[in-house]
Design a protein around this motif. Structure first.
Motif, PDB file in Angstrom:
ATOM      1  N   UNK A   1      11.553   0.235  -3.177  1.00 17.94           N
ATOM      2  CA  UNK A   1      11.882   1.795  -2.332  1.00 17.94           C
ATOM      3  C   UNK A   1      13.249   1.429  -2.662  1.00 17.94           C
ATOM      4  N   UNK A   2      14.405   2.197  -2.838  1.00 20.47           N
ATOM      5  CA  UNK A   2      15.281   2.806  -3.740  1.00 20.47           C
ATOM      6  C   UNK A   2      16.622   2.244  -3.213  1.00 20.47           C
ATOM      7  N   UNK A   3      15.698   1.981  -1.352  1.00 25.01           N
ATOM      8  CA  UNK A   3      16.984   1.621  -0.567  1.00 25.01           C
ATOM      9  C   UNK A   3      16.573   2.290   1.366  1.00 25.01           C
ATOM     10  N   UNK A   4      17.520   2.475   2.043  1.00 20.77           N
ATOM     11  CA  UNK A   4      16.936   2.276   3.444  1.00 20.77           C
ATOM     12  C   UNK A   4      17.388   3.429   4.029  1.00 20.77           C
ATOM     13  N   UNK A   5      16.611   3.766   5.146  1.00 16.54           N
ATOM     14  CA  UNK A   5      16.631   4.542   5.865  1.00 16.54           C
ATOM     15  C   UNK A   5      17.132   3.566   7.145  1.00 16.54           C
ATOM     16  N   UNK A   6      18.303   4.595   7.970  1.00  5.92           N
ATOM     17  CA  UNK A   6      18.390   3.764   9.228  1.00  5.92           C
ATOM     18  C   UNK A   6      19.098   5.086  10.236  1.00  5.92           C
ATOM     19  N   UNK A   7      18.864   4.203  11.839  1.00  2.00           N
ATOM     20  CA  UNK A   7      19.245   5.929  12.621  1.00  2.00           C
ATOM     21  C   UNK A   7      20.458   5.524  12.893  1.00  2.00           C
TER      22      UNK A   7
ATOM     23  N   UNK B   1      10.145   8.828  -4.496  1.00  2.00           N
ATOM     24  CA  UNK B   1      10.396   7.586  -3.634  1.00  2.00           C
ATOM     25  C   UNK B   1      10.537   7.207  -2.881  1.00  2.00           C
ATOM     26  N   UNK B   2      10.762   6.398  -2.222  1.00  2.00           N
ATOM     27  CA  UNK B   2      10.286   5.040  -1.196  1.00  2.00           C
ATOM     28  C   UNK B   2      11.792   5.235   0.075  1.00  2.00           C
ATOM     29  N   UNK B   3      11.869   5.530   0.912  1.00  4.05           N
ATOM     30  CA  UNK B   3      13.538   5.441   1.351  1.00  4.05           C
ATOM     31  C   UNK B   3      12.705   4.638   2.758  1.00  4.05           C
ATOM     32  N   UNK B   4      12.678   3.133   2.710  1.00  2.00           N
ATOM     33  CA  UNK B   4      11.688   3.077   4.541  1.00  2.00           C
ATOM     34  C   UNK B   4      12.529   3.107   5.967  1.00  2.00           C
TER      35      UNK B   4
ATOM     36  N   UNK C   1       1.302  -1.236  -0.134  1.00  2.00           N
ATOM     37  CA  UNK C   1       0.423   0.135  -0.234  1.00  2.00           C
ATOM     38  C   UNK C   1       0.754   1.312  -0.028  1.00  2.00           C
ATOM     39  N   UNK C   2       1.654   1.131   0.883  1.00  2.00           N
ATOM     40  CA  UNK C   2       2.552   2.657   0.978  1.00  2.00           C
ATOM     41  C   UNK C   2       3.865   2.466   0.378  1.00  2.00           C
ATOM     42  N   UNK C   3       4.209   1.904  -0.685  1.00  2.00           N
ATOM     43  CA  UNK C   3       4.384   1.241  -1.985  1.00  2.00           C
ATOM     44  C   UNK C   3       3.939   2.272  -3.452  1.00  2.00           C
ATOM     45  N   UNK C   4       3.078   1.233  -3.675  1.00  2.00           N
ATOM     46  CA  UNK C   4       1.678   1.480  -4.187  1.00  2.00           C
ATOM     47  C   UNK C   4       1.539   3.893  -4.758  1.00  2.00           C
TER      48      UNK C   4
ATOM     49  N   UNK D   1      11.112  12.216  -1.417  1.00  2.00           N
ATOM     50  CA  UNK D   1      11.487  11.468  -0.864  1.00  2.00           C
ATOM     51  C   UNK D   1      10.737  10.920  -0.155  1.00  2.00           C
ATOM     52  N   UNK D   2      10.428  10.048   0.338  1.00  2.00           N
ATOM     53  CA  UNK D   2       9.349   9.510   1.899  1.00  2.00           C
ATOM     54  C   UNK D   2       9.636   8.619   2.340  1.00  2.00           C
ATOM     55  N   UNK D   3       9.909   8.532   3.918  1.00  6.79           N
ATOM     56  CA  UNK D   3      10.573   7.896   4.780  1.00  6.79           C
ATOM     57  C   UNK D   3      10.091   7.311   6.193  1.00  6.79           C
TER      58      UNK D   3
END
Lengths: 392, 392
Positions: free
Chosen positions: B60-66, B38-41, B27-30, B257-259
């Motif tokens: 998703x184009x890649x990942x977000x990390x902390x 672009x989505x970078x969860x 759902x989020x990807x769509x 971009x959304x994270x």
């Protein structure tokens, strides 16, 4: 008090001052001995055999733990007198794990229901017979509660003692004192050995409430014990105590055993409650200033995933800042502590370090893989949080 | 929604329904694709390579990390495009770790100060030269900020891009939009590659605030980007988004971009905020009723050490009980959840199981060693929380 972040310690880390820890342990041990109490500290706070060893060396009779998993860690480390102060429900692998635990340690478990007592009696005592019955077909499975079990009692039954949990006002688990004798008779009738009664006066965690909580604890244990004894069940140990209330329990009164946990480190909650001084705080998170984006705040690299998110309404923030007396940990994200400062405050240099005392040290320790041990500001050791995450 | 505690699962455990997870991810990807984002969860929520793989498979184009530690776990698992959305301060082993990370993944890090940018420039680029200088005495150590670094730039410098953090109203880290161009010029002058700007609209975590937060996020990023570009620093990526605000960000607006992180599971906070339905909650704690000592309450074996202690004032309790609609998780101890029930409620059987949806799923997952994976109520796998505790 940990005085500063030791050089070379990566942040966020939990740093303890072993001198302060030893003083805290000795102070509680001496107070317990002077009051005629036995001391069974709750090891859920530190989850660390090295600290439990210091507690026993100072006179503790054994340890309190919250889960079978914690008990296993301490039994593995050689501790042989463990009270699981929790109303265990024995299912799945807990049955076998508790039996194996009882083979290498003296074990008591909390019970506050007939149902849990039945479960304990069924799974503890007659497993050998049940296996036997499976082989011969002669005996059948474990007897149901209420039937005479004496005929099928195995000679080498696993011995687990029970402690009946009594509610003294915290309104969590534990039966009311009025319900204690009925439960005690039922448990004894199941063949369980009732060692005594315990309560957790958790309502001592409110400002000014410790003395009242200690009175209610004494009253609940005294009433329950009298009723249980009158019902024909001898109980010897009456166990209570928490870090805030321990000093308020009366010597010569009904309480015989104390189970404080937090006192070994203390924390921002205890400081706010007045149950410790700042000098008695033995653990803090080492943090780095990672951001100072506006004149009203700076940001540290320890958030709720390092400090824990505990925040009772009566604590001034999400942690205590010993080196920033006018500042407040006003919010925590997972990896950020936002520190708000009074107008005109000179902000710290980004990259500098400071300490944060967690609100609830038990939560913080459970989030760490190890504790950095210092004396006089120098790192002397690192101790694994051996029972971290052992919540089953 | 996880429908029930699967048979044989020890409590407390975190159980996820993979069908719901997949629907949430899709759902989020769509929605992102439809909006041109672009989505970078943010992988801090699940800390689990299996779930990151599903996110990338969905687009998703890649990942977000902390943290660098989280980045290392995902790089080890083969993920090669990682944004550490945090104002890192590079000291100790972080220097070498970040360099090694950049050798095997495309890496960007958050920056909100010149000081951190200087640190990054010094430790990233010229280490080889510094070593060389140590050998020859000819070059000296890393150049200080502001000096012309072109002469000493190594050809094979480690490439780390930076994302400038902008505050859009959350008042945590991040510079104000007005301060962004000055920082961008300084970072570019240090030789750093500025990929873009990011913000975390954490103030979307308030009832009814998501739409306003999304507007402020757009406004802050647009203003900052315009000023940065006017100052001569080209920036391409404008990154925002959180689970509550993601659906409120305008297509065709400044945000590219959304994270979001939490959406993969959702939790009791998102339910209270209205950013998910109950059917979209994919993870819950499996718990056992261990005590029912009075008519007003029962107790589950999941406390703050399993669920996390997060409790914003606007959540109704310390977790959501899908099978007890009139009941409330009124307090948490470390291993107890006290559930208060309306008068006349029939209490559950001790030993029965029920589900608790954590308030903040990121905290709960970080307390678990593994996730129990189910489909249609049956356990099909167990996934380690690979980046649990990776907070450095």
């Amino acid at each position: 008090m940990v005085v500063a972040v030791p050089v070379g310690v990566a942040t966020p880390s939990l740093v303890l001052d072993l001198d302060v820890v030893e003083r805290n342990i000795d102070r509680m041990a001496q107070a317990a001995a002077a009051g005629g109490f036995t001391l069974r500290p709750h090891a859920k706070t530190h989850k660390c055999p090295q600290l439990a060893a210091l507690q026993l060396r100072a006179g503790a009779v054994g340890l309190t733990v919250a889960t079978i998993g914690e008990a296993e860690v301490f039994a593995d480390a050689g501790f042989d007198d463990l009270f699981i102060a929790y109303p265990l429900w024995l299912d799945g692998d807990r049955v076998g794990r508790l039996r194996r635990l009882a083979e290498r340690a003296r074990v008591a478990v909390g019970v506050d229901s007939v149902a849990a007592g039945q479960r304990l009696a069924e799974v503890m005592a007659p497993v050998d017979l049940a296996l036997l019955a499976g082989a011969t077909g002669a005996i059948g499975r474990a007897p149901a509660a209420g039937r005479d079990r004496s005929a099928v009692r195995p000679v080498e039954a696993t011995i687990i003692e029970v402690m009946i949990e009594v509610d003294s006002g915290h309104r969590r688990s534990g039966v009311s004192p009025a319900d204690a004798p009925g439960l005690a008779v039922a448990l004894a009738g199941l063949g369980l050995r009732v060692r005594g009664l315990f309560t957790f006066p958790g309502h001592s965690y409110d400002p000014g409430a410790a003395d009242r909580a200690a009175r209610e604890e004494e009253d609940a244990l005294a009433r329950a014990a009298a009723a249980v004894r009158a019902a024909g069940v001898p109980v010897t140990v009456l166990s209570g105590g928490s870090t805030p209330s321990a000093a308020h329990v009366r010597s010569g009164g009904p309480v015989g055993e104390l189970r404080p946990g937090v006192y070994v480190f203390n924390d921002a909650q205890q400081l706010a409650l007045g149950s410790c001084t700042e000098a008695q705080i033995a653990l803090a998170a080492a943090t780095t200033v990672v951001s100072a984006p506006a004149s009203d705040r700076f940001v540290l690299d320890a958030g709720s995933k390092a400090l824990g998110a505990d925040r009772p309404a009566w604590t001034p923030g999400f942690g205590h800042l010993p080196h920033w007396p006018g500042a407040l940990v006003s919010s925590l994200s997972e990896h950020h502590a936002v520190v708000t400062v009074p107008p005109g405050t000179e902000l710290p240099r980004i990259g500098s370090t400071t300490l944060v005392v967690p609100n609830h040290v038990c939560s913080a320790v459970n989030l760490a893989d190890e504790l950095v041990v210092t004396r006089g500001g120098a790192v002397i050791d690192r101790w694994p949080v051996a029972a971290r995450g052992a919540h089953r």
